[in-house]
Design an enzyme around this catalytic site. Structure first.
Site, mmCIF file in Angstrom:
data_model
loop_
_atom_site.group_PDB
_atom_site.id
_atom_site.type_symbol
_atom_site.label_atom_id
_atom_site.label_comp_id
_atom_site.label_asym_id
_atom_site.label_seq_id
_atom_site.Cartn_x
_atom_site.Cartn_y
_atom_site.Cartn_z
ATOM 1 N N THR A 1 0.821 -1.207 0.000
ATOM 2 C CA THR A 1 0.000 0.000 0.000
ATOM 3 C C THR A 1 0.859 1.262 0.000
ATOM 4 O O THR A 1 2.072 1.191 0.183
ATOM 5 C CB THR A 1 -0.907 0.031 1.248
ATOM 6 N N ASP A 2 0.213 2.407 -0.194
ATOM 7 C CA ASP A 2 0.915 3.678 -0.123
ATOM 8 C C ASP A 2 0.101 4.666 0.708
ATOM 9 O O ASP A 2 -0.971 4.322 1.226
ATOM 10 C CB ASP A 2 1.228 4.220 -1.520
ATOM 11 N N ALA A 3 0.615 5.878 0.835
ATOM 12 C CA ALA A 3 -0.002 6.862 1.729
ATOM 13 C C ALA A 3 -1.393 7.294 1.270
ATOM 14 O O ALA A 3 -2.118 7.934 2.037
ATOM 15 C CB ALA A 3 0.912 8.089 1.874
ATOM 16 N N ALA A 4 -1.787 6.948 0.044
ATOM 17 C CA ALA A 4 -3.161 7.215 -0.380
ATOM 18 C C ALA A 4 -4.120 6.187 0.235
ATOM 19 O O ALA A 4 -5.331 6.293 0.057
ATOM 20 C CB ALA A 4 -3.267 7.205 -1.907
ATOM 21 N N GLY A 5 -3.590 5.193 0.926
ATOM 22 C CA GLY A 5 -4.432 4.263 1.683
ATOM 23 C C GLY A 5 -4.823 3.005 0.925
ATOM 24 O O GLY A 5 -5.519 2.150 1.463
#
Lengths: 140, 140, 140, 140
Positions: free
Chosen positions: B15-19
């Site tokens: 995953t990444d910081a965009a969720g």
């Protein structure tokens, strides 16, 4: 005594041009084992981490690379837990191979603190985490 | 008709910081499914790719992201194979979720050519690959 | 005294759904800084590692995560070298941010041994590595 | 005409045991170039994506791998933008090498839609994005 054992097949994306698993990816694999231990301990990751105020950030990680690990290798990772304080725990990960389970190929460590997501203050470890880490019965 | 189905638990590292899962990691997950299909088709990845002259490099990859995929989601990935020529094949990957298997969350494609590792010239697809891609019997 | 300073912009792929850099990716960023130090020390990575018999595998890695690091943050990483023996060295990485360079956000460590790629036996550290690690003149 | 050019040094973590850059990592590198284009266009990634209601999720990604790319290679990536509709744009990425900039080693594509983060409805592309994609003056 391990509280959890996780089988993991090394994938091409884990390796690098030196022909073996890239060292930092061993910690990624360790964390994957930790996530699976939480799931099998009854935690719904998506709900738990978005709907509770609890966060368990990693404050320290460590990896010892003793033997090269190759693409396609089937690993067995044994997780050993230790409660360091009311708000902190540590997991040690022993990576062993399919055919020589006595030989530890690599050893990882993660340390986690428990905090309140809003206040960022320390929080007591929740009961479910204590239970997962203390589960020494199911692994021989 | 899929020749292989692969269950995959989304991990935090995907995953990444965009969720949600980082788009390029969906192709990494697709490739992991392809590797498992090779293994279950009888190929020892480490031996096959180091001891034969055959390589199957990817010449094209593609990903369509239709619905967000979250940490902890259990995915089922259906692999559909197509022989494009004597030396080239394509795999399509349909990503579905645990509870709504009719909804395709994402669709990936990889195209592979078969080459001789030494000469880098095109080589006929080996029989074991044709058999793996043509295995329509085991998946309903 | 650091022998090298490396600026690094945190990218989306480094982060995870918790909204910060995924812990193991900090070691990947540290290694990127080490690679750049080798390049600026005159080493052509591709040639050196394929045309010499020397390999410098990592035997130990460590990361302390003291403050969260976010997508888009511009980091400055200071590398401090230490020769541990004739065949072993260590690099410590201090991660600092753009606006508060006194605060160390995270600290990484990598330990490397020098081996002969063919025999896998220990080998003396090459002169160019000693020079790169000992370069204390250019960083204040 | 490219609106942005991005130099990128291939790192060990980008490669795999086949000795070249892992195919999906080329899309990660492409996205890194896109992020840098946003930054140089005046966008503070962390603030913009957390403090506005705008999100620009990727709906489609594509990669063509024409020539192998190796550890340590210095790449130059040229970004060409196209406005597909009031709410959608596409970027094409041409990967070229240090010494042979006419040869395109790989070609990537990302397609992005603009949505309101709360309602998940389509939103007009913001002016700053139109300006960044239309910036044909600074690259020859």
């Amino acid at each position: 005594m391990p509280f959890f054992q996780f089988p993991y097949r090394v994938r091409l994306a884990d390796t690098d041009a030196a022909g073996v698993v890239y060292f930092a990816n061993l910690l990624q694999i360790a964390h994957t084992a930790y996530e699976q231990a939480l799931i099998e301990g009854g935690i719904n990751l998506q709900q738990w981490f978005t709907q509770t105020n609890i966060a368990l950030p990693i404050t320290h990680g460590e990896i010892d690379c003793w033997h090269p690990i190759f693409w396609g290798d089937l690993l067995f990772i044994n997780l050993i837990g230790e409660i360091l304080s009311e708000t902190k725990f540590e997991i040690t990960y022993h990576f062993t191979g399919e055919n020589a389970s006595e030989t530890v190929l690599a050893k990882g460590i993660t340390q986690h603190i428990c905090i309140n997501r809003q206040t960022r203050q320390r929080n007591q470890l929740p009961q479910v985490i204590l239970e997962i880490l203390g589960n020494n019965d199911e692994i021989q």
